[in-house]
Scaffold this motif. Sequence first.
Motif, short mmCIF file in Angstrom:
data_model
loop_
_atom_site.label_atom_id
_atom_site.label_comp_id
_atom_site.label_asym_id
_atom_site.label_seq_id
_atom_site.Cartn_x
_atom_site.Cartn_y
_atom_site.Cartn_z
N ALA A 1 4.57 12.31 9.06
CA ALA A 1 4.68 13.53 8.25
C ALA A 1 4.32 13.28 6.79
N ARG A 2 3.93 14.35 6.11
CA ARG A 2 3.61 14.31 4.68
C ARG A 2 4.88 14.20 3.86
N ALA A 3 5.94 14.88 4.29
CA ALA A 3 7.20 14.88 3.54
C ALA A 3 8.35 15.17 4.48
N PHE A 4 9.54 14.73 4.06
CA PHE A 4 10.76 14.92 4.84
C PHE A 4 11.80 15.58 3.93
N VAL A 5 12.34 16.70 4.37
CA VAL A 5 13.27 17.44 3.53
C VAL A 5 14.55 17.72 4.31
N SER A 6 15.67 17.17 3.84
CA SER A 6 16.94 17.36 4.52
C SER A 6 17.79 18.37 3.76
N VAL A 7 18.31 19.36 4.50
CA VAL A 7 19.04 20.47 3.86
C VAL A 7 20.53 20.35 4.17
N HIS A 8 21.35 20.34 3.14
CA HIS A 8 22.80 20.21 3.30
C HIS A 8 23.54 21.24 2.46
N VAL A 9 24.85 21.32 2.72
CA VAL A 9 25.74 22.14 1.92
C VAL A 9 26.87 21.23 1.47
N ASN A 10 27.20 21.28 0.21
CA ASN A 10 28.17 20.36 -0.36
C ASN A 10 29.60 20.88 -0.21
N ALA A 11 30.56 19.97 -0.36
CA ALA A 11 31.97 20.38 -0.41
C ALA A 11 32.73 19.33 -1.18
N PHE A 12 33.79 19.77 -1.82
CA PHE A 12 34.62 18.83 -2.57
C PHE A 12 36.08 19.18 -2.30
N MET A 13 36.97 18.29 -2.76
CA MET A 13 38.38 18.49 -2.47
C MET A 13 38.96 19.68 -3.21
N ASN A 14 38.40 19.98 -4.38
CA ASN A 14 38.92 21.13 -5.10
C ASN A 14 37.77 22.08 -5.41
N ALA A 15 38.11 23.22 -6.00
CA ALA A 15 37.12 24.29 -6.15
C ALA A 15 36.18 24.07 -7.32
N GLY A 16 36.42 23.04 -8.12
CA GLY A 16 35.67 22.86 -9.36
C GLY A 16 34.16 22.71 -9.20
N PRO A 17 33.69 21.64 -8.55
CA PRO A 17 32.25 21.41 -8.55
C PRO A 17 31.47 22.54 -7.89
N HIS A 18 30.33 22.88 -8.48
CA HIS A 18 29.48 23.92 -7.91
C HIS A 18 28.04 23.64 -8.26
N GLY A 19 27.14 24.34 -7.59
CA GLY A 19 25.72 24.22 -7.92
C GLY A 19 24.96 23.35 -6.95
N ALA A 20 23.67 23.19 -7.24
CA ALA A 20 22.76 22.46 -6.36
C ALA A 20 22.51 21.05 -6.90
N LYS B 1 0.85 -1.19 0.00
CA LYS B 1 0.00 0.00 0.00
C LYS B 1 0.88 1.23 0.00
N PRO B 2 0.43 2.29 -0.66
CA PRO B 2 1.23 3.50 -0.63
C PRO B 2 1.26 4.10 0.78
N TYR B 3 2.30 4.87 1.06
CA TYR B 3 2.40 5.54 2.36
C TYR B 3 1.24 6.53 2.51
N VAL B 4 0.58 6.48 3.65
CA VAL B 4 -0.48 7.44 3.93
C VAL B 4 -0.06 8.23 5.17
N ALA B 5 0.12 9.53 5.00
CA ALA B 5 0.56 10.36 6.12
C ALA B 5 -0.55 10.43 7.16
N SER B 6 -0.24 10.10 8.43
CA SER B 6 -1.27 10.25 9.47
C SER B 6 -1.45 11.73 9.79
N ASN B 7 -0.46 12.54 9.47
CA ASN B 7 -0.60 13.98 9.65
C ASN B 7 -0.24 14.69 8.34
N PRO B 8 -1.22 14.78 7.41
CA PRO B 8 -0.90 15.32 6.08
C PRO B 8 -0.56 16.81 6.08
N ARG B 9 -0.72 17.49 7.23
CA ARG B 9 -0.32 18.91 7.27
C ARG B 9 1.13 19.09 7.67
#
Length: 600
Positions: free
Chosen positions: A485-504, A400-408
């Motif tokens: 919960a209706r949804a779970f959102v985890s917020v992070h900030v990225n890092a890499f060994m060199n300055a090249g990679p960027h963006g979301a 069965k699909p997930y049904v949020a007991s607290n959809p707000r």
Amino acid sequence: MNRYAVRIGSLLALALSCLLAQAPARADDRLALQFEGASIALTHVRTVDAVRAVAVDDPGLQELLAKVGATVTWQPGERYVLITTAEPLVVSFAVGDARYDVGPVKQTAPLAPFELNGRVYLPLEELLHAMDLALRADNGGLFVQPQLTALDVQAAAGGARLVARGGIPLDAQVSAARDDKIVITFDGVASTLPPSRSVGTGPVQRIDVRTLGTTAHPQTQVTVAFTPGTLHSAPGTDDQRDFTMAFSAPGSEPAQQIAASANPAAPAASQSVAQVTAVDTQPQNGRVIIHIAVSGNAAYEWHRLRPPDNRFWLDVHDARLAIAAIDEPGSDPVTAIRVHQQSPQVVRIALSLAGFDSVDVTPGASGVTITASGAVADEATTLRSGSGRIGAGAVAATGKPYVASNPRLIVIDPGHGGSDPGSYRGELVEKLLTLDISKRLRDILAARGWQVLLTRSDDRDVYAPNDSARDELQARDDLANRNGARAFVSVHVNAFMNAGPHGATVYYYKPSDFALAQAVDKRIAAELDLKNDGVIKNKLYVIHHADMPATLIETAFLSNPDDRALLESAQWRQQMAQAIADGIEDYAGAPPPASSESGQ
Ligand SMILES: [Zn+2]
């Protein structure tokens, strides 16, 4: 996978097997195992031809599996036993068949699983070995010893990265560091890896491995030799179970701890691949029941076209067809059945129906069953598509699909915190940036009528200071799971060994995560002037273990100067929070009204 010595108390085993041969009706044996300083009593053990087997439902075995993060899927009467390891990797045994599968790798045990008095018994050492555990006899005791099973050096931008895996979450410390080498000590694990090997990947030259300590409490020391002047990160696991450490060549940017998620292109060694092992068709009074046996966990989706087109198909994702493709006529009401590897990741089961027949899809622990009946379906209410999960997950979700007991309720998870700073550059620390963006996101959603919970609202660990990554991340999921919960959102900030990679980058893992991740990603792409890597599937702990649709957002790279300037701007952080909030609403719609008991 290397074979290992089968060591047993041979006299005892011989005596027991003689007894068994003479008196097959006797009760099960007991066996005491030592694991991480505690004793675990197995109470349902049988020894056949000097091979020990343990009952799947043995309480001691269940205790041991729980300690290493594994789960068993088996119901009395079922032939298949699936064990999902913490990796996760699916180990599948079948009664009467000595062959078994560890993920995609086929193995053969000296003893086939067997059934006795309604219990299924599995060969004990093979079972442990599949979970990267070894059985060692010492001083009259029998020890379950976690093993360090992989130590890979991968090329990475600016240097190399070391990835280690073992039978338990790895606890590592740098015990000595010099200009040209470091010693990393893994506590509580032994190793049968090669004692020495030359590497030559980036600045890493050689790796030496030796096991110290006692049988009861082993330690493994790994010495990494590198080009003098090489910089290395602190040992880390970030969002994954694996141990990682970055090495950057002299002269390149200083090594930062690499988030495992910063390298989605890393080989998917631990990715579990399910297998479609049989397709069984049974015509039955105008119905056809098609059982598709799947070993492992897999997501599936199905579609049917509108009449007069009478095609129906079901795709099993991340799966391989382990039998020959099928293309044959069916029997009424199914006129044709085709089973084939549709793409490298997808096995497709396609049916042609005789008419507008009813079709029912039911997932289970060991596969999925399609029932086509000759009864004419009500077109107005017929579903055109569906999805679900097969394997261990099917037990909890029963398809069965997930049904949020607290959809707000939306749960927002500011990444890291307290003893775990996450990535950092100078004054900028990931744990504080994620908290700031998360609070802004909370305020926007609350103003629009959502109920919002933060996993932490100040700079602290959610579980405990200096805890394991698994405890810390699970505590965050627990908050969302407990509150429905209706949804779970985890917020992070990225890092890499060199300055090249960027963006979301926006991550998803479960099929149910995809629509949420995509909606958030679209808004980030539309509302922010930022390179957008699109949505990427990655088995990140927090999204994997959240019951509800979940996503993890790496908002920008601290290691890139342009991104760093954006992260420093409160106005930009507000825009990022706004984009994420808009994406959540694109996905979830407007918040449902507060329930009536809240006093209207
Ligand atoms: Zn992070």
